[in-house]
Design a protein around this motif. Structure first.
Motif, PDB file in Angstrom:
ATOM      1  N   SER A 271       0.839  -1.191   0.000  1.00 49.39           N
ATOM      2  CA  SER A 271       0.000   0.000   0.000  1.00 49.39           C
ATOM      3  C   SER A 271       0.876   1.244   0.000  1.00 49.39           C
ATOM      4  O   SER A 271       2.012   1.213   0.477  1.00 49.39           O
ATOM      5  CB  SER A 271      -0.917   0.016   1.223  1.00 49.39           C
ATOM      6  N   GLN A 274       1.405   6.127   4.399  1.00 50.98           N
ATOM      7  CA  GLN A 274       0.321   6.890   5.019  1.00 50.98           C
ATOM      8  C   GLN A 274       0.465   8.378   4.758  1.00 50.98           C
ATOM      9  O   GLN A 274      -0.526   9.101   4.705  1.00 50.98           O
ATOM     10  CB  GLN A 274       0.313   6.619   6.524  1.00 50.98           C
ATOM     11  N   GLU A 322      -5.886   5.108  -6.144  1.00 52.53           N
ATOM     12  CA  GLU A 322      -5.621   5.256  -4.705  1.00 52.53           C
ATOM     13  C   GLU A 322      -6.146   6.596  -4.205  1.00 52.53           C
ATOM     14  O   GLU A 322      -6.706   6.679  -3.108  1.00 52.53           O
ATOM     15  CB  GLU A 322      -4.115   5.146  -4.442  1.00 52.53           C
ATOM     16  N   ALA A 326      -8.888   5.497  -1.592  1.00 51.26           N
ATOM     17  CA  ALA A 326      -8.249   5.185  -0.305  1.00 51.26           C
ATOM     18  C   ALA A 326      -7.388   6.338   0.173  1.00 51.26           C
ATOM     19  O   ALA A 326      -6.217   6.148   0.526  1.00 51.26           O
ATOM     20  CB  ALA A 326      -7.417   3.903  -0.428  1.00 51.26           C
ATOM     21  N   THR A 356      -5.853  -0.088   1.371  1.00 51.77           N
ATOM     22  CA  THR A 356      -6.127   0.176   2.782  1.00 51.77           C
ATOM     23  C   THR A 356      -6.893   1.480   2.901  1.00 51.77           C
ATOM     24  O   THR A 356      -6.299   2.567   2.793  1.00 51.77           O
ATOM     25  CB  THR A 356      -4.826   0.263   3.588  1.00 51.77           C
ATOM     26  N   TYR A 358      -9.233   4.545   4.673  1.00 49.44           N
ATOM     27  CA  TYR A 358      -9.248   5.265   5.945  1.00 49.44           C
ATOM     28  C   TYR A 358     -10.600   5.956   6.093  1.00 49.44           C
ATOM     29  O   TYR A 358     -11.220   6.366   5.107  1.00 49.44           O
ATOM     30  CB  TYR A 358      -8.131   6.309   5.997  1.00 49.44           C
ATOM     31  N   ARG A 371      -7.628   3.494  10.408  1.00 47.31           N
ATOM     32  CA  ARG A 371      -7.187   2.667   9.287  1.00 47.31           C
ATOM     33  C   ARG A 371      -8.010   1.389   9.287  1.00 47.31           C
ATOM     34  O   ARG A 371      -8.089   0.684  10.288  1.00 47.31           O
ATOM     35  CB  ARG A 371      -5.691   2.351   9.414  1.00 47.31           C
ATOM     36  N   GLU A 373      -9.352  -2.423   7.597  1.00 51.28           N
ATOM     37  CA  GLU A 373      -8.737  -3.636   7.075  1.00 51.28           C
ATOM     38  C   GLU A 373      -8.571  -3.539   5.562  1.00 51.28           C
ATOM     39  O   GLU A 373      -9.442  -3.012   4.877  1.00 51.28           O
ATOM     40  CB  GLU A 373      -9.609  -4.853   7.415  1.00 51.28           C
ATOM     41  N   PRO A 374      -7.469  -4.042   5.028  1.00 54.28           N
ATOM     42  CA  PRO A 374      -7.302  -4.027   3.570  1.00 54.28           C
ATOM     43  C   PRO A 374      -8.427  -4.790   2.880  1.00 54.28           C
ATOM     44  O   PRO A 374      -8.924  -5.798   3.375  1.00 54.28           O
ATOM     45  CB  PRO A 374      -5.942  -4.711   3.360  1.00 54.28           C
ATOM     46  N   PHE A 502     -16.620  -2.919   6.136  1.00 55.15           N
ATOM     47  CA  PHE A 502     -15.266  -2.908   6.657  1.00 55.15           C
ATOM     48  C   PHE A 502     -15.280  -3.067   8.178  1.00 55.15           C
ATOM     49  O   PHE A 502     -16.220  -2.645   8.855  1.00 55.15           O
ATOM     50  CB  PHE A 502     -14.555  -1.601   6.307  1.00 55.15           C
ATOM     51  N   ALA A 505      -9.136  -1.931  11.596  1.00 56.64           N
ATOM     52  CA  ALA A 505      -7.995  -2.791  11.895  1.00 56.64           C
ATOM     53  C   ALA A 505      -7.656  -2.779  13.375  1.00 56.64           C
ATOM     54  O   ALA A 505      -7.133  -3.752  13.914  1.00 56.64           O
ATOM     55  CB  ALA A 505      -6.782  -2.350  11.083  1.00 56.64           C
TER      56      ALA A 505
END
Length: 832
Positions: A271, A274, A322, A326, A356, A358, A371, A373-374, A502, A505
């Protein structure tokens, strides 16, 4: 002191008598002659500069030619006189939009006199090599005025100038910000609508200098200079395929990705950092710079043709995805990133690429993020379409136009991805698995959600979006429609206000699902559930106590169901029979009868769906074409045709375009259930159709309109179309099967070739490989013959139709009888 004396004597008349402005300007014009001293010419130019603003017409009339001579002869020698004459000429040529018409006309006239030949322009380009600060600034400002007034003339002179491109590119290396900024501004005007100049500057090294400016200014964190440099890069690339290829083959694209914070060589199974996904967006200039950089990334991604085998094209596409799915980028930039993706995304691994996401922590004003879970990019994409940005945490029960634009852009990405039939069929195949083994998918969950009064905007929008998603899966694939008829949603599905797809995490395990009760009845198929929900929605919509706001939401839900069913039943007789057996006639006829002059949208769609059912009701069953025909006759075929056509007049339909799906409501409605964070000042939006359905309707409404007049015993509403469609479908199946057979033989051939390299059994394996190669060639030859046969048959069908029309014309001329249905069809074709 000498300058003051010279100026005084120049302005003083004989014996000190006062002079008028024209007389003074005429005397100063005489002092511009080359026969005078340089100091006298400098003093005259400075005096004319002071008079130019208040007496532009007189200064231009008496001194413009002299000022041009001073520029050509003295500016290179004396920087001060060069600066003064350039500033004077700039004042004379100004033609601002805010000026009066007379002032603008005067500025244009002076500009035309300055640019009557190439000498002045070439001199300006040559003087750019001078390192004097004030002279360079004055030259760039004067060029900016000339470009604004007569851009094409300056561009023509620039192409012929011996040192033009070199001088401009050299100025981009200037360390002084004012000069550099003026040069970037001039280049933007210079390259506008001129591919030749764009190519010349690109090969002179403009890209490298501009990227150096952007990085030195801090990238997207920079100020206006960084934005203008990015805008200049965009201008050099847009609509110029040559520069796009040059850029892609240079070492600069990774720098562009680094400016956004995306690692250019990021492995597929990792990924992004951050720091890329979560950034601070408090500074408006950063948003502007980022939007410009994202636009350039999309431009280069599209120029690669969507070839995901190219590492650069894949990196560009992944960066945009992305950003859209994400990250915490501003919503408008997410929408932009998804819209500018390449038009062919079928080869992008949405199902395998893990991301991943957010989500913001509530009540932290975007300062804290969780964050999650993928999950696969495809799952995140579907969740975004169904439930909105961040799963609807921030939006609540609002339907803001900005977020709806993002969901519409994501819907376009999904349509782009499933345009290959194999991908759409694989997704539907997964949904058609046995209920006990199939996981609950968000798409089926939203599609089969039950709605009751009072409606919730979030669930209505989710179901509407699910209808659009599912129609993209079925529209172009007969096999996908066949699979969809066998879908039995799990009985444990229940309506949800928002997605729970989702699990954070850093959170605990999700709560256990409620215990399922044993099935009391045979499970319903998806088509039966949609029919039932359509009927219930009509009943709820017709209640007398339904408010106008809630009635509009019911209409939106009905539009979703009707558009999906219209596309599903098209050319699918078995699905049509199942829909009719579920009570479709009663569901559709009542709204048609109750149609009002102010509400034409839903009844028009009902008529269209009824026409689709009549056209494709070809399977034996309880409800025959004759049954439907009697209802059509009772309702009035002409009335039904008129109501279908009225759909085109509805603003919610005719306003839809390829890039326009989200509309502004006619008035700002209050929310059905306003949450605690509701903000009335936020602009709301609404979405009724997507462009795919509008295009589908426009392509087929005439067939439906014509079919409503057809006899129930006729085979097709347009002669030859049914046979041609069946023939083409049959040949496509043959070609698809042969293509699979070729792929299988090639795989076996590769295996045998690899084994043949071993010392033992080599002769036998080589013989087997040769045999398989021969079989593959034979199959390929057979496939080519089938394709040729298909083309010949289509040509033959066209020739037969043409001959049929000619024969009928001869029969009419000979006063012979022609069947009424065929005669009507022929007349309608001639009218078209």
């Amino acid at each position: 002191m000498e300058f003051i004396n010279q100026t005084y004597f120049a302005l003083r008349g004989p014996q000190g008598a006062p002079q008028s402005a024209p007389e003074t300007i005429a005397r100063l014009a005489d002092r511009l002659s080359p026969s005078t001293l340089l100091a006298d010419r400098r003093a005259a130019v400075l005096s004319l500069k002071g008079l130019s603003r208040d007496h532009r017409a007189d200064v231009g009339k008496y001194t413009l030619s002299g000022l041009i001579d001073v520029l050509l002869n003295d500016a290179e020698i004396d920087a001060d006189i060069g600066k003064a004459v350039l500033e004077t000429l700039n004042v004379l040529c100004e033609a601002d939009d805010t000026a009066s018409p007379h002032a603008r006309e005067l500025g244009f006239r002076h500009t035309d006199q300055v640019l009557k030949d190439e000498k002045v322009a070439h001199k300006l380009f040559a003087l750019l090599a001078d390192h004097s600060f004030y002279l360079r600034v004055s030259i760039l400002q004067f060029l900016s005025t000339l470009l604004q007034n007569r851009r094409q003339v300056v561009q023509g002179y620039f192409l012929k100038a011996p040192v033009g491109p070199t001088s401009f590119v050299a100025v981009l290396e200037e360390k002084r910000e004012i000069i550099r900024h003026e040069a970037i501004f001039d280049i933007q005007s210079l390259i506008s609508q001129s591919p030749e100049i764009q190519k010349i500057l690109a090969f002179e090294g403009a890209f490298e200098r501009l990227f150096t400016i952007v990085t030195s200014e801090g990238g997207i964190e920079g100020g206006v200079v960084a934005h203008d440099a990015l805008a200049c890069i965009d201008g050099l690339l847009r609509y110029n395929q040559s520069n796009q290829s040059y850029m892609r083959n240079s070492p600069l694209p990774p720098i562009l990705l680094s400016i956004l914070g995306f690692p250019p060589a990021l492995p597929h199974d990792q990924s992004p950092p951050q720091g890329f996904a979560l950034q601070l967006w408090d500074v408006p200039q950063k948003r502007t710079n980022t939007a410009m950089a994202v636009g350039i990334v999309g431009l280069l991604a599209r120029s690669g043709g969507g070839n995901m085998a190219d590492p650069l094209a894949f990196a560009f596409s992944r960066c945009l995805i992305e950003i859209g799915l994400a990250s915490n980028f501003p919503t408008s930039i997410k929408t932009q990133a998804l819209r500018i993706l390449p038009s062919n995304l079928s080869s992008f691994p949405f199902g395998q690429m893990m991301m991943t996401p957010y989500v913001p922590v509530p009540e932290t004003n975007g300062e804290e993020w969780d964050r999650l879970e993928p999950a696969s990019a495809l799952d995140i994409l579907v969740e975004l379409i169904l439930h909105g940005e961040y799963n609807g945490i921030l939006e609540g029960e609002r339907r803001t136009k900005e977020v709806l634009e993002l969901r519409a852009a994501a819907l376009g990405v999904f349509q782009n991805f499933v345009q290959r039939e194999e991908i759409a069929e694989a997704i539907v195949q997964g949904m058609a698995s046995p209920p006990e083994s199939a996981p609950a998918t968000p798409l089926l969950d939203a599609l089969t959600a039950a709605h009751t009064t009072p409606l919730r905007i979030s669930t209505v929008t989710a179901t509407h979006m699910a209808c659009l998603l599912f129609s993209h899966l079925l529209r172009a694939s007969t096999h996908a429609k066949t699979l969809a008829r066998s879908i039995v949603p799990p009985s444990a599905f229940s309506a949800r206000a928002g997605g729970s797809f989702f699990v954070p995490a850093d959170g605990g395990a999700p709560p256990p699902p409620p215990e399922e009760e044993p099935e009391q009845e045979e499970p319903q198929t998806l088509l039966q559930i949609l029919s039932e929900h359509l009927s219930l929605a009509f009943l709820s919509r017709s209640r007398e106590d339904t408010s106008d706001r809630e009635a509009r939401e019911w209409d939106r839900l009905l539009v979703g169901y009707l558009t999906l069913l219209s596309q599903w039943l098209w050319e699918d007789p078995q699905a049509t029979r199942q829909f009719l057996e579920a009570g479709a006639l009663g569901i559709l006829v009542e709204p048609i009868n109750q149609m009002s002059e102010t509400d034409t949208l839903v009844p028009a769609l009902c008529v269209f769906l009824l026409g689709v059912c009549y056209e494709f009701n070809r399977e034996p069953g309880e409800i025959t074409r004759s049954t439907i025909h009697s209802i059509l006759t009772r309702l009035g075929v002409d009335m039904l045709v008129g109501r279908v056509i009225r759909l085109r007049e509805d603003d919610r339909f005719k306003a839809i375009g390829p890039d326009t799906l989200v509309l502004t409501p006619p008035s700002a409605p209050s929310h059905l259930q306003a949450g605690p964070a509701a903000k009335p000042e936020v602009e709301e939006g609404e979405m009724w159709f997507d462009w795919a359905f509008v295009d589908f309707w426009k392509s087929n409404y005439y067939t439906v309109q014509k079919g409503l007049h057809a006899d129930p015993n006729s085979l097709s509403s347009s002669p030859g179309m049914g046979e041609t469609a069946m023939l083409v479908a049959s040949l496509k199946d043959v070609i698809r099967n042969q293509a699979k057979e070729i792929d299988t033989l090639r795989a076996q051939l590769q295996e045998l070739t690899a084994e043949a390299q071993k010392p033992d059994e080599s002769e036998a394996l080589r013989a087997e490989a040769a045999r398989l190669a021969e079989e593959a060639r034979a199959v390929e030859e057979k496939q080519r013959e089938v394709e040729k046969e298909q083309e010949d048959l289509l040509v033959l069908l066209d020739e037969l139709n043409s001959k049929r029309r000619r024969d009928k014309q001869r029969m009419r001329e000979a006063a012979m009888e022609v069947s009424e249905d065929e005669g009507d069809d022929e007349e309608e074709e001639e009218e078209e």
